[in-house]
Design an enzyme around this catalytic site. Structure first.
Site, PDB file in Angstrom:
ATOM      1  N   CYS A  14       0.874  -1.168   0.000  1.00 35.61           N
ATOM      2  CA  CYS A  14       0.000   0.000   0.000  1.00 35.61           C
ATOM      3  C   CYS A  14       0.914   1.223   0.000  1.00 35.61           C
ATOM      4  CB  CYS A  14      -1.002  -0.004   1.155  1.00 35.61           C
ATOM      5  SG  CYS A  14      -0.317   0.157   2.803  1.00 35.61           S
ATOM      6  N   CYS A  88      -2.617   1.511  -4.285  1.00 36.12           N
ATOM      7  CA  CYS A  88      -1.426   2.275  -4.667  1.00 36.12           C
ATOM      8  C   CYS A  88      -1.306   2.394  -6.177  1.00 36.12           C
ATOM      9  CB  CYS A  88      -0.155   1.687  -4.055  1.00 36.12           C
ATOM     10  SG  CYS A  88       0.246   0.028  -4.577  1.00 36.12           S
ATOM     11  N   CYS A  92       3.400  -0.400  -8.454  1.00 35.06           N
ATOM     12  CA  CYS A  92       4.027  -1.695  -8.242  1.00 35.06           C
ATOM     13  C   CYS A  92       4.630  -2.192  -9.552  1.00 35.06           C
ATOM     14  CB  CYS A  92       2.964  -2.681  -7.745  1.00 35.06           C
ATOM     15  SG  CYS A  92       3.635  -4.193  -7.075  1.00 35.06           S
TER      16      CYS A  92
END
Length: 140
Positions: A14, A88, A92
């Protein structure tokens, strides 16, 4: 499966690695024991774990007070079989052959423990489903 241990590995991500991902990692460790490797990280880690998340987890007998937010690294993603993001977005890094899940969870940042409890419980349900899928117990 990660080559090193033969166990599935999961990375929770996160933004601040202070609430949702810490609670998810703690649940997975608590519920799956040593059947799963657990990591958590944040794309922009906070200074400390959310006190309301610490309190909410303590209420169910899980102590995350010693955890610290960690920065998301490419290696952490590379070494994980399953990467679970929590609000998020696209921060990633994506590698072929990895499994990516996005859990839509309310951000507990700045909220009191009353608001964090339902998030904690929702995370537990999601983690239980994940365990059943990637690391079911050998004996039912």
């Amino acid at each position: 499966m990660a080559e090193s241990s033969g166990k599935p590995s999961v990375l929770f991500v996160c933004v601040h690695n202070a609430g949702r991902s810490q609670m998810a990692a703690a649940w997975l460790t608590h519920l799956a024991g040593d059947r799963v490797e657990v990591r958590s990280a944040g794309s922009n880690p906070g200074a400390s774990v959310n006190p309301a998340a610490v309190e909410a987890m303590a209420e169910v007998g899980i102590d995350i007070s010693a955890e610290t937010p960690k920065v998301l690294t490419v290696d952490a993603v590379r070494e994980s079989d399953v990467c679970i993001t929590m609000g998020c977005g696209d921060t990633c890094p994506v590698f072929p052959g990895k499994r990516y899940l996005d859990w839509q969870l309310e951000d507990p940042a700045g909220q009191g423990v009353e608001a964090v409890r339902p998030i904690r419980d929702e995370i537990r349900t999601l983690v239980e489903g994940l365990i059943a899928e990637i690391a079911p117990e050998a004996t039912a």
